[in-house]
Structures are given as structure tokens and as C-alpha cells.
Design a protein around this motif. Structure first.
Motif, mmCIF file in Angstrom:
data_model
loop_
_atom_site.group_PDB
_atom_site.id
_atom_site.type_symbol
_atom_site.label_atom_id
_atom_site.label_comp_id
_atom_site.label_asym_id
_atom_site.label_seq_id
_atom_site.Cartn_x
_atom_site.Cartn_y
_atom_site.Cartn_z
ATOM 1 N N ASP A 44 0.832 -1.196 0.000
ATOM 2 C CA ASP A 44 0.000 0.000 0.000
ATOM 3 C C ASP A 44 0.868 1.247 0.000
ATOM 4 O O ASP A 44 0.555 2.242 -0.654
ATOM 5 C CB ASP A 44 -0.897 0.034 1.258
ATOM 6 N N GLU A 45 1.954 1.208 0.777
ATOM 7 C CA GLU A 45 2.800 2.380 0.921
ATOM 8 C C GLU A 45 3.888 2.427 -0.137
ATOM 9 O O GLU A 45 4.392 3.489 -0.461
ATOM 10 C CB GLU A 45 3.442 2.380 2.306
ATOM 11 N N SER A 46 4.267 1.268 -0.705
ATOM 12 C CA SER A 46 5.408 1.229 -1.613
ATOM 13 C C SER A 46 5.042 1.325 -3.073
ATOM 14 O O SER A 46 5.892 1.596 -3.903
ATOM 15 C CB SER A 46 6.193 -0.078 -1.399
ATOM 16 N N ASP A 47 3.774 1.132 -3.445
ATOM 17 C CA ASP A 47 3.397 1.123 -4.854
ATOM 18 C C ASP A 47 3.730 2.434 -5.550
ATOM 19 O O ASP A 47 4.267 2.447 -6.647
ATOM 20 C CB ASP A 47 1.898 0.842 -5.017
ATOM 21 N N ASP A 48 3.381 3.574 -4.913
ATOM 22 C CA ASP A 48 3.651 4.852 -5.536
ATOM 23 C C ASP A 48 5.143 5.059 -5.732
ATOM 24 O O ASP A 48 5.586 5.589 -6.742
ATOM 25 C CB ASP A 48 3.083 5.996 -4.686
ATOM 26 N N GLU A 49 5.925 4.639 -4.721
ATOM 27 C CA GLU A 49 7.374 4.795 -4.813
ATOM 28 C C GLU A 49 7.926 3.956 -5.949
ATOM 29 O O GLU A 49 8.761 4.406 -6.719
ATOM 30 C CB GLU A 49 8.017 4.377 -3.493
ATOM 31 N N ASP A 50 7.429 2.707 -6.074
ATOM 32 C CA ASP A 50 7.895 1.839 -7.144
ATOM 33 C C ASP A 50 7.530 2.411 -8.506
ATOM 34 O O ASP A 50 8.314 2.355 -9.449
ATOM 35 C CB ASP A 50 7.288 0.439 -6.998
ATOM 36 N N SER A 52 7.120 5.515 -9.262
ATOM 37 C CA SER A 52 7.976 6.667 -9.515
ATOM 38 C C SER A 52 9.339 6.229 -10.009
ATOM 39 O O SER A 52 9.930 6.835 -10.900
ATOM 40 C CB SER A 52 8.149 7.504 -8.234
ATOM 41 N N GLU A 53 9.857 5.140 -9.418
ATOM 42 C CA GLU A 53 11.139 4.617 -9.853
ATOM 43 C C GLU A 53 11.069 4.166 -11.301
ATOM 44 O O GLU A 53 12.004 4.339 -12.079
ATOM 45 C CB GLU A 53 11.567 3.455 -8.963
ATOM 46 N N ASP A 54 9.924 3.567 -11.689
ATOM 47 C CA ASP A 54 9.761 3.130 -13.069
ATOM 48 C C ASP A 54 9.796 4.324 -14.013
ATOM 49 O O ASP A 54 10.396 4.269 -15.089
ATOM 50 C CB ASP A 54 8.421 2.395 -13.242
ATOM 51 N N GLU A 55 9.124 5.438 -13.628
ATOM 52 C CA GLU A 55 9.113 6.615 -14.474
ATOM 53 C C GLU A 55 10.510 7.196 -14.617
ATOM 54 O O GLU A 55 10.912 7.643 -15.689
ATOM 55 C CB GLU A 55 8.166 7.666 -13.890
ATOM 56 N N ASP A 56 11.281 7.194 -13.495
ATOM 57 C CA ASP A 56 12.647 7.701 -13.559
ATOM 58 C C ASP A 56 13.489 6.853 -14.496
ATOM 59 O O ASP A 56 14.311 7.360 -15.254
ATOM 60 C CB ASP A 56 13.281 7.701 -12.162
ATOM 61 N N SER A 57 13.270 5.533 -14.442
ATOM 62 C CA SER A 57 14.038 4.637 -15.292
ATOM 63 C C SER A 57 13.719 4.885 -16.750
ATOM 64 O O SER A 57 14.596 4.822 -17.617
ATOM 65 C CB SER A 57 13.732 3.175 -14.931
ATOM 66 N N GLU A 58 12.439 5.170 -17.051
ATOM 67 C CA GLU A 58 12.060 5.439 -18.421
ATOM 68 C C GLU A 58 12.749 6.698 -18.924
ATOM 69 O O GLU A 58 13.167 6.784 -20.079
ATOM 70 C CB GLU A 58 10.536 5.601 -18.512
ATOM 71 N N ASP A 101 -7.125 -20.065 -20.492
ATOM 72 C CA ASP A 101 -6.017 -19.491 -21.243
ATOM 73 C C ASP A 101 -5.250 -18.544 -20.329
ATOM 74 O O ASP A 101 -5.848 -17.721 -19.630
ATOM 75 C CB ASP A 101 -6.527 -18.723 -22.465
ATOM 76 N N ILE A 102 -3.928 -18.644 -20.333
ATOM 77 C CA ILE A 102 -3.094 -17.843 -19.450
ATOM 78 C C ILE A 102 -2.360 -16.769 -20.242
ATOM 79 O O ILE A 102 -1.650 -17.068 -21.198
ATOM 80 C CB ILE A 102 -2.076 -18.729 -18.699
ATOM 81 N N ASP A 103 -2.557 -15.518 -19.844
ATOM 82 C CA ASP A 103 -1.870 -14.380 -20.458
ATOM 83 C C ASP A 103 -0.938 -13.751 -19.437
ATOM 84 O O ASP A 103 -1.267 -13.682 -18.246
ATOM 85 C CB ASP A 103 -2.874 -13.324 -20.942
ATOM 86 N N THR A 104 0.216 -13.279 -19.881
ATOM 87 C CA THR A 104 1.164 -12.592 -19.003
ATOM 88 C C THR A 104 1.521 -11.231 -19.604
ATOM 89 O O THR A 104 1.618 -11.090 -20.818
ATOM 90 C CB THR A 104 2.453 -13.410 -18.810
ATOM 91 N N PHE A 105 1.704 -10.244 -18.743
ATOM 92 C CA PHE A 105 2.141 -8.925 -19.191
ATOM 93 C C PHE A 105 2.741 -8.191 -18.003
ATOM 94 O O PHE A 105 2.605 -8.615 -16.844
ATOM 95 C CB PHE A 105 0.981 -8.122 -19.808
ATOM 96 N N THR A 106 3.418 -7.090 -18.282
ATOM 97 C CA THR A 106 4.060 -6.282 -17.248
ATOM 98 C C THR A 106 3.418 -4.908 -17.213
ATOM 99 O O THR A 106 3.236 -4.276 -18.258
ATOM 100 C CB THR A 106 5.568 -6.138 -17.524
ATOM 101 N N GLU A 107 3.071 -4.455 -16.004
ATOM 102 C CA GLU A 107 2.427 -3.151 -15.862
ATOM 103 C C GLU A 107 2.685 -2.621 -14.457
ATOM 104 O O GLU A 107 2.600 -3.366 -13.482
ATOM 105 C CB GLU A 107 0.919 -3.286 -16.106
ATOM 106 N N GLY A 108 3.020 -1.335 -14.350
ATOM 107 C CA GLY A 108 3.223 -0.722 -13.045
ATOM 108 C C GLY A 108 4.334 -1.360 -12.232
ATOM 109 O O GLY A 108 4.253 -1.403 -11.001
#
Length: 224
Positions: A44-50, A52-58, A101-108
């Protein structure tokens, strides 16, 4: 009886046995699930931080700096998580003799697994079986990689439906808090559900906090 729950009389014993095997898998995860629950509440507390880190990496990736390699390595690791979890869940489906059927993807910043099926057996009451299967999948990934996984599992679109319901619920709570000037306490929710409510409340310009201990931890919407 719903069509997706009907079982041919000639295959009933086999289906029942397969379902028992699946139940045994879920029960075996109970002890580990208790350990993972504390970590899950921290999401709950770490999602926003994670995120943000993804945006910085982009941003680093676009500039051609060292962030490119870090970002690529993270995506590769998430893809690996998805593949491991997908293989594990496919085996469970075979054991239970259930189609999906199993689908995989990456998000957030997370690996996501979606099982497209009509078998509500895999969701369970209030998503209890779904949550147990998600923890089993995370444990399977941790066993293979040695790292804690934050992958999300959805079955039969349950989480998306729940997301829509919680968005409406959170919006109503925001309006109530604004009108009454008092805090609004919602029903207990799991971490995934609380995160959705927190996001809706924040988008509306109000504050919210989580209160209580699992499994009775809930969101409290604060007035302006």
C-alpha cells in the motif's frame, strides 16, 4: 446449477479428485501465506514509490544513459516472473482438469498473470481462492529466483470487476466525507482493494489512511 459448474456424471469422480488435489495445494500455502501477508500490506505504501522509480528509469532510458540497462534488466526479471508463474498455474489447471487461457504482461512495475476461464471455482467466495493462488504463484517464483515477487493474478476478470466496484464505492465515500465533514470508514479490504480506494480518494483531492490489523484493516476517508 450454472452451466460452467456442471460436471458430466461419468467424470465426476475424476473432477472431484482433481479439485481435492488443488485444495491440498492451497492448504499447504496457509503457513507461508501468513508470512507473506505482512509484506503484502507494505505494498500500500510502496506502490507509488515503485511507480515513480519506473518513471525515472524510463527517463534514463530515453536519454541513453545507464538507466537503459537497469530498465531492461528489470523488465527481463519481470518477464521471468510471469513465465514461472504461468508454468506453475498451467500445471495446477491440468491437475484440476480445468480449462483456461493464461496471459502474461508487465504493468506498473509488476508481472501480471490473467487466467481467462469460466470456472468460478478458481475465484472462490470473495476471491479467497484467487488470493491463495496468487500467493502460491508468488512462492513458486521466489523458489525459482530467490527474490520476493509482487506479481498480480486475475482470474475470470474478477479483479477488474472488483476494481470498478471499488472505484464507485470510493467515489461515494469521497462525496459523503465532503458533505458531512466527517471521516468515512469503509469495510475491511485486502491490500489490492485498499490501494484502489487510496488512489481514487487521492485523485479527488482528499486524504485517506489504512486503519486496523489484517484481516480487518480498512480505509478511512478523511474530510477536506
Amino acid at each position: 446449477m450454472p452451466e460452467d459448474q456442471q460436471v458430466d456424471e461419468t467424470t465426476a469422480p475424476e473432477a472431484a479428485a482433481a479439485t481435492d488435489d488443488l485444495d491440498d495445494e492451497i492448504r499447504d500455502s496457509d503457513e507461508s501465506e501468513a508470512d507473506v501477508e505482512d509484506d503484502e500490506s507494505e505494498d500500500d505504501e510502496s506502490d507509488d514509490e515503485d511507480d515513480s522509480e519506473d518513471e525515472d528509469s524510463e527517463g534514463d532510458e530515453g536519454s541513453g544513459g545507464s538507466g537503459r540497462k537497469g530498465r531492461s534488466a528489470k523488465l527481463i526479471a519481470l518477464d521471468e516472473e510471469g513465465d514461472i508463474a504461468a508454468d506453475y498455474l498451467e500445471e495446477l489447471l491440468d491437475i484440476a482438469d480445468l480449462d483456461g487461457d493464461i496471459d502474461t504482461f508487465t504493468e506498473g512495475g509488476r508481472a501480471h498473470i490473467s487466467i481467462v476461464t469460466d470456472a468460478n471455482l478458481l475465484v472462490g467466495k470473495d476471491g479467497e481462492v484467487l488470493e491463495a493462488l496468487q500467493e502460491l504463484s508468488r512462492l513458486a517464483v521466489m523458489t525459482e529466483t530467490g527474490k520476493r515477487s509482487r506479481l498480480m493474478l486475475d482470474i475470470a476478470g474478477h479483479r477488474e470487476k472488483r476494481r470498478a466496484e471499488l472505484t464507485d464505492l470510493a467515489s461515494d465515500a469521497v462525496e459523503e466525507a465532503k458533505a458531512s465533514g466527517e471521516a468515512v470508514r469503509l469495510s475491511p479490504m485486502n491490500p489490492f482493494e485498499r490501494k484502489i480506494v487510496h488512489d481514487v480518494v487521492a485523485a479527488a483531492g482528499l486524504n485517506s489512511e489504512s486503519d486496523g490489523e489484517e484481516p480487518n484493516r480498512r480505509v478511512v476517508v478523511m474530510p477536506a
